[in-house]
Design an enzyme around this catalytic site. Structure first.
Site, PDB file in Angstrom:
ATOM      1  N   GLU A 199       0.928  -1.099  -0.065  1.00 20.92           N
ATOM      2  CA  GLU A 199       0.074  -0.059   0.045  1.00 20.92           C
ATOM      3  C   GLU A 199       0.928   1.168  -0.089  1.00 20.92           C
ATOM      4  OE1 GLU A 199      -2.433  -0.492   3.333  1.00 20.92           O
ATOM      5  OE2 GLU A 199      -3.991  -1.465   2.358  1.00 20.92           O
ATOM      6  N   GLU A 230      -5.266  -8.168  -0.947  1.00 25.79           N
ATOM      7  CA  GLU A 230      -5.977  -8.106   0.215  1.00 25.79           C
ATOM      8  C   GLU A 230      -7.373  -7.773   0.076  1.00 25.79           C
ATOM      9  OE1 GLU A 230      -4.454  -5.273   3.197  1.00 25.79           O
ATOM     10  OE2 GLU A 230      -2.386  -5.672   2.627  1.00 25.79           O
TER      11      GLU A 230
HETATM   12  C1  BGP Z   1      -4.247  -2.694   5.037  1.00 20.01           C
HETATM   13  C2  BGP Z   1      -2.744  -3.182   5.504  1.00 20.01           C
HETATM   14  C3  BGP Z   1      -3.141  -4.626   6.365  1.00 20.01           C
HETATM   15  C4  BGP Z   1      -4.261  -4.868   7.158  1.00 20.01           C
HETATM   16  C5  BGP Z   1      -5.631  -4.563   6.430  1.00 20.01           C
HETATM   17  C6  BGP Z   1      -6.667  -4.440   7.268  1.00 20.01           C
HETATM   18  O1  BGP Z   1      -4.104  -1.350   5.063  1.00 20.01           O
HETATM   19  O2  BGP Z   1      -2.101  -3.355   4.352  1.00 20.01           O
HETATM   20  O3  BGP Z   1      -1.796  -4.636   7.037  1.00 20.01           O
HETATM   21  O4  BGP Z   1      -4.127  -4.863   8.221  1.00 20.01           O
HETATM   22  O5  BGP Z   1      -5.352  -2.940   6.030  1.00 20.01           O
HETATM   23  O6  BGP Z   1      -6.964  -3.215   7.892  1.00 20.01           O
HETATM   24  P1  BGP Z   1      -6.862  -3.488   9.799  1.00 20.01           P
HETATM   25  O7  BGP Z   1      -5.858  -4.601  10.199  1.00 20.01           O
HETATM   26  O8  BGP Z   1      -6.594  -2.117  10.224  1.00 20.01           O
HETATM   27  O9  BGP Z   1      -8.251  -4.067   9.995  1.00 20.01           O
END
Ligand code: BGP
Length: 482
Positions: free
Chosen positions: A187, A381
């Site tokens: 990201e 993701e």
């Molecule tokens: C994205 C990241 C991941 C993961 C995901 C879910 O921004 O790349 O690391 O964490 O978000 O977000 P969260 O973990 O805050 O629920």
């Protein structure tokens, strides 16, 4: 014409959210080890995401794990073999994981790597390969060695490009033969709205971030990304290089031209500009106006521009959880989202964390990403963060199965639309600590980890109902879709 049954299905973790062992095997402190878990209040996310020096100093004083969840993660450091066996049993085609930069380079500026770190990852690459899974490597997933932050100013310092080149060279020298797909950064657009996580920029107390510093840091990461691709082409010729952004899929709140223009602008600055640079090799023209209007002045050398132009990525990828609303009105009811707050969409249900669930948004993002870049697209993701309850060793998560089913249907539609999708990677396939709110209890996995937000629990693994569902889906995927 690509068929859905032919794409790859996988699962992902990230070193800082999964490994723990934050000081074991010679690892140095990194930015994520300093983020405290604070009971969720409206400002908790900000104070645990945009760290000021006093919060970092507080963290450095804490010798043990304390209330710093990333120091323990899911204790993957001590469960790695069991977890790889679970992933093999799950039957995924590809496993996405990241390397802790501070485990290989405890300070980040060393000339040579930490041998115990090399041994740790050598074992992982070889075991995942032996288990018959392809490897999708995220070189750096938010965790910058703290020493680089405190002694060089994080990515504001051009020196980090050189340190990153050393890191990349060691990775591809040691494991280039095992890597099928890789991202230099997770990201990479996060540096804009989450500068501490994205580019290791400490927040000045009661001061907004200096935008020239933020975008100069991002520029250094873009150059480091291009240099990493150059290194990989030499040391790992079979691997495919990627860029990745967090996607927000903005809809205008109303049909007014102003709201529609806002949706265009929000998508450009929140996600497209990083894709345009890394996939097309140059800064898009709309950024000239953004920089002018925000008094941002970058230092870009001739060599930088040449590298960006020559070393663009082979594929594009993104994280997608929910869609967002763009509006010029300030008083819209707000709701949370991945990394940024959005105005509430009255037509969508939200997760326990307020993220608006929108499977069609995934189809929209796939079409937009492919139309814009004409490069193969990887969903690297996606998933549902939820409060899962374990009773007698069982975890019933029909809501997650429904979320996945709905999103998979839209992937099939997008492929039918003509989008060249490489694969789908489920986020947090084994429960891990949430990146946004530092919560272990915000669970994404098909494997439950018995630990709570305070790090209490056995850390034993349990298969949720969704484990069998995803296994059977992957095994029979050709029957699900055309
Ligand atoms: C994205 C990241 C991941 C993961 C995901 C879910 O921004 O790349 O690391 O964490 O978000 O977000 P969260 O973990 O805050 O629920």
């Amino acid at each position: 014409m690509k068929k859905t049954k032919d794409i790859l299905w996988g699962g992902a973790t990230a070193s800082s959210q999964y490994e723990g062992g934050y000081k074991e095997g010679g690892k140095g402190l990194d930015t994520q080890d300093c983020r405290p878990y604070l009971k969720r209040t409206s400002d908790a996310t900000t104070s645990t995401r945009l760290l000021t020096q006093d919060i970092i100093d507080e963290a450095k004083k804490c010798e043990g794990i304390g209330h710093y969840p990333f120091r323990q993660g899911s204790d993957g450091y001590h469960h790695i073999d069991e977890d790889i066996a679970l992933l093999k049993e799950l039957g995924i085609d590809i496993y996405r994981f990241s390397i802790s930069w501070a485990r290989l380079y405890p300070h980040g500026d060393e000339e040579t790597p930490n041998e115990e770190g090399i041994k740790f990852y050598d074992h992982i690459f070889k075991e995942v390969h032996k288990a018959g899974m392809k490897i999708f490597l995220t070189m750096n997933h938010y965790a910058v060695p703290l020493y680089l932050v405190e002694n060089y100013g994080g990515w504001t310092n051009r020196k980090l490009i050189e340190f990153y080149e050393r890191f990349a060279t060691v990775v591809f020298e040691n494991w280039g033969e095992y890597i099928d797909y890789f991202l230099p950064f997770n990201e990479i657009n996060a540096g804009y709205f989450s500068p501490y996580n994205g580019v290791g920029l400490v927040k000045e107390k009661d001061q907004p971030y200096n935008q020239t510093l933020v975008f100069q840091s991002l520029h250094h990461q873009f150059v480091a990304s291009a240099k990493t691709i150059k290194i990989a082409k030499k040391l790992s010729p079979k691997s495919q290089s990627g860029c990745m952004v967090a996607c927000f899929c903005y809809y205008p709140l109303t049909s007014t031209p102003e709201d529609n223009l806002k949706a265009v602008r929000d998508e450009e600055i929140h996600q497209w500009f990083a894709v345009d640079i890394l996939a097309n090799g140059h800064y898009p023209s709309y950024m000239d106006r953004f920089f002018r209007e925000n008094d941002i002045h970058l230092t870009v050398t001739e060599e930088d521009s040449e590298l960006l132009k020559k070393y663009t990525c082979d594929f594009v990828s993104f994280s997608y959880y929910s869609s967002s609303i763009a509006t010029c009105k300030e008083d819209g009811q707000q709701t949370a989202g991945n990394l940024v707050v959005s105005t509430k969409n009255p037509h969508l249900k939200a997760s326990d964390w307020g993220w608006q669930i929108d499977p069609v948004g995934l189809r929209i993002m796939l079409n937009k990403m492919y139309d814009r870049t004409q490069k193969p697209v990887f969903i690297c993701e996606n998933g549902l963060g939820a409060h899962d309850i374990m009773e007698d060793g069982l975890i019933h998560d029909p809501y997650r199965i429904d979320y996945l089913e709905q999103h998979f249907k839209q992937i099939d539609e997008a492929i039918d639309d003509g989008v060249d999708v490489i694969g789908y990677i489920m986020w947090g396939v084994i429960d891990i600590v949430s990146a946004g709110s530092c919560e272990m209890e915000k669970r994404y996995g098909v494997v439950y980890v018995d630990a709570n937000n305070l790090g209490q629990g056995t850390y034993k693994r349990y298969k949720k109902d969704s484990f069998k569902w995803y296994h059977d889906f992957i095994e029979n995927k050709h029957k699900q879709f055309n």
